[in-house]
Design a protein around this motif. Structure first.
Motif, PDB file in Angstrom:
ATOM      1  N   ILE A 147       0.812  -1.061   0.099  1.00 60.25           N
ATOM      2  CA  ILE A 147       0.038  -0.079   0.093  1.00 60.25           C
ATOM      3  C   ILE A 147       0.664   1.269   0.015  1.00 60.25           C
ATOM      4  O   ILE A 147       1.871   1.259   0.829  1.00 60.25           O
ATOM      5  CB  ILE A 147      -0.977  -0.103   1.203  1.00 60.25           C
ATOM      6  CG1 ILE A 147      -1.860  -1.327   1.276  1.00 60.25           C
ATOM      7  CG2 ILE A 147      -1.877   1.132   1.226  1.00 60.25           C
ATOM      8  CD1 ILE A 147      -2.473  -1.481   2.557  1.00 60.25           C
ATOM      9  N   GLY A 148       0.632   2.201  -0.978  1.00 58.56           N
ATOM     10  CA  GLY A 148       1.420   3.181  -1.057  1.00 58.56           C
ATOM     11  C   GLY A 148       0.678   4.585  -1.147  1.00 58.56           C
ATOM     12  O   GLY A 148      -0.536   4.909  -1.444  1.00 58.56           O
ATOM     13  N   THR A 149       1.466   5.718  -1.065  1.00 57.44           N
ATOM     14  CA  THR A 149       1.057   6.948  -1.349  1.00 57.44           C
ATOM     15  C   THR A 149       1.636   7.692  -2.166  1.00 57.44           C
ATOM     16  O   THR A 149       2.722   7.115  -2.838  1.00 57.44           O
ATOM     17  CB  THR A 149       1.166   7.802   0.048  1.00 57.44           C
ATOM     18  OG1 THR A 149       2.510   8.212   0.063  1.00 57.44           O
ATOM     19  CG2 THR A 149       0.636   7.386   1.244  1.00 57.44           C
ATOM     20  N   GLY A 150       1.017   8.497  -2.892  1.00 59.80           N
ATOM     21  CA  GLY A 150       1.803   9.407  -4.042  1.00 59.80           C
ATOM     22  C   GLY A 150       1.189   9.468  -5.305  1.00 59.80           C
ATOM     23  O   GLY A 150       1.944   9.690  -6.448  1.00 59.80           O
ATOM     24  N   GLU A 151      -0.042   9.071  -5.399  1.00 61.35           N
ATOM     25  CA  GLU A 151      -0.741   9.057  -6.624  1.00 61.35           C
ATOM     26  C   GLU A 151      -1.278  10.523  -7.160  1.00 61.35           C
ATOM     27  O   GLU A 151      -0.895  10.800  -8.348  1.00 61.35           O
ATOM     28  CB  GLU A 151      -1.929   8.406  -6.635  1.00 61.35           C
ATOM     29  CG  GLU A 151      -2.714   8.250  -8.067  1.00 61.35           C
ATOM     30  CD  GLU A 151      -4.035   7.747  -8.014  1.00 61.35           C
ATOM     31  OE1 GLU A 151      -4.566   7.429  -9.065  1.00 61.35           O
ATOM     32  OE2 GLU A 151      -4.620   7.257  -6.880  1.00 61.35           O
ATOM     33  N   TYR A 152      -1.476  11.230  -6.330  1.00 62.99           N
ATOM     34  CA  TYR A 152      -2.053  12.731  -6.599  1.00 62.99           C
ATOM     35  C   TYR A 152      -0.874  13.772  -6.105  1.00 62.99           C
ATOM     36  O   TYR A 152      -1.209  14.664  -6.204  1.00 62.99           O
ATOM     37  CB  TYR A 152      -3.363  12.743  -6.148  1.00 62.99           C
ATOM     38  CG  TYR A 152      -4.420  11.946  -6.604  1.00 62.99           C
ATOM     39  CD1 TYR A 152      -4.487  12.183  -8.199  1.00 62.99           C
ATOM     40  CD2 TYR A 152      -5.157  11.238  -5.858  1.00 62.99           C
ATOM     41  CE1 TYR A 152      -5.445  11.271  -8.584  1.00 62.99           C
ATOM     42  CE2 TYR A 152      -6.192  10.229  -6.556  1.00 62.99           C
ATOM     43  CZ  TYR A 152      -6.365  10.179  -7.659  1.00 62.99           C
ATOM     44  OH  TYR A 152      -7.246   9.499  -8.371  1.00 62.99           O
TER      45      TYR A 152
END
Length: 381
Positions: A147-152
């Motif tokens: 699970i990651g962050t950083g799409e937007y």
């Protein structure tokens, strides 16, 4: 735990804001309090409704001056599957939506054609965020989630203001069946170095040759600073990941990317690299006009490109396959044990690069899981 190794004089200039707008329902939240404390000279405005505020700001462009930070609670879903494109193989990756818009200004960034405001937003209801994450991971307790962050937005560009990365790392340290990935082009890692992450967080960097970083990835940390930050988090016991995405074709691409691969494996500990992704530059059909209106001399879209199965423009398939094969050969020569994969690519390209096609996303999953288990013995507590 490792100690700080980034000299203050060598820092990237961290983003700041002249005005912070907070919806009244977000007042007192972790994010709002951290930002207010970190920006003592900023103008603070409390509003009734964030959506009405955005309407009042009017339409602009994601690349315009980004000096307003908006904080409000997100009403929808925080976690969703990575939105893979039609006809492309995906890897069962999940994304946390922590906010919208980025303080950087990379020329290839799709946000230029996706957003119509320069306001950067942060979601304040972190407790609800974690509730949704826990519900998801507990739905399959024997499965290991990535699970990651950083799409937007960049995962760590505003870490010095928000403390969100610190919050997520601390929470994921308690989750036995999930790995958190924080993707960045910054060197904003100092506050993360002494956390008890329990080996459950991977901090990853987009890595590009200095020519690309300096001319295309505007306002980001230099490659020197990214590598220094990666070394620091490795010394603090984290695994890192490397994203060669997008790989950009230009006259000197082969020499520059080979030198970059060699440098990464010289300066970083290969046993603490969890995975490496490969993806070439692609863009939507209307992106070319947006980019050329902003940068008449840009070179990204000057290469010969063709529509793919998902409608995006990509380099000609034989050229993509050649670029991937060369990248993979340089990585394999440096360390044949590395786990690499293609991001947003067709079965045909997988066949040409790897000599086989993953039968299903679960086959890719097994590769990620095998690599995770291999590196567990190298985790430094």
């Amino acid at each position: 735990m490792g100690s700080r190794i980034i000299a203050p004089a060598a820092r990237q200039q961290l983003p700041t804001f002249s005005k912070v707008v907070i919806e009244n329902s977000a007042v007192g939240s972790l994010i709002a309090e951290n930002v207010i404390q970190s920006l003592p000279e900023a103008e603070i405005e409390i509003i009734e409704n964030a959506q009405e505020f955005l309407k009042g700001v009017g339409k602009g462009h994601a690349h315009e001056k980004k000096d307003i930070l908006l904080i409000y609670p997100h009403k929808g879903s925080f976690i969703h599957a990575c939105p893979g494109s039609d006809g492309m193989l995906c890897c069962n990756y999940f994304i946390i939506n922590t906010g919208v818009n980025c303080s950087y200004d990379c020329e290839y960034c799709y946000l230029q054609s996706y957003l119509n405001t320069s306001v950067i937003t942060l979601f304040s209801n972190t407790d609800e965020m974690m509730n949704q994450i826990l519900k998801k991971v507990n739905s399959k307790p024997k499965y290991h989630w990535r699970i990651g962050t950083g799409e937007y937005t960049d995962s760590l560009a505003l870490e010095h203001l928000t403390g969100l990365g610190k919050f997520l790392i601390t929470e994921f340290a308690k989750i036995p069946n999930a790995t958190l990935e924080l993707k960045t082009k910054s060197n904003n890692v100092d506050s993360l170095l002494n956390l008890n992450h329990n080996g459950h967080t991977v901090i990853s960097w987009t890595m590009s040759p200095s020519f690309i970083a300096e001319t295309v990835e505007r306002k980001t940390a230099s490659i020197d600073l990214r590598l220094e930050a990666a070394k620091a988090v490795q010394q603090a016991g984290y695994s890192v990941a490397i994203h060669f995405d997008p790989i950009i074709y230009y006259t000197e691409w082969e020499k520059d990317y080979k030198n970059l691969v060699d440098r990464i494996f010289t300066e970083l500990n290969p046993k603490q690299i969890r995975w490496i992704s490969l993806g070439t530059f692609r863009h939507s059909a209307g992106f070319k006009k947006i980019l050329r209106d902003r940068f008449p001399d840009e070179f990204l879209t000057r290469a010969e490109m063709f529509p793919s199965d998902d409608g995006k423009m990509r380099y000609f398939a034989p050229l993509r396959a050649e670029m991937y094969r060369k990248m993979k050969s340089w990585i394999d020569k440096a360390d044949a044990s590395q786990f690499t994969y293609l991001c947003m690519e067709t079965k045909q390209i997988w066949q040409e690069v790897y000599g086989k096609i993953p039968l299903h996303s679960s086959e890719l999953d097994s590769g990620f899981e095998q690599r995770r288990l291999e590196l567990e013995n190298h985790y430094v507590s």
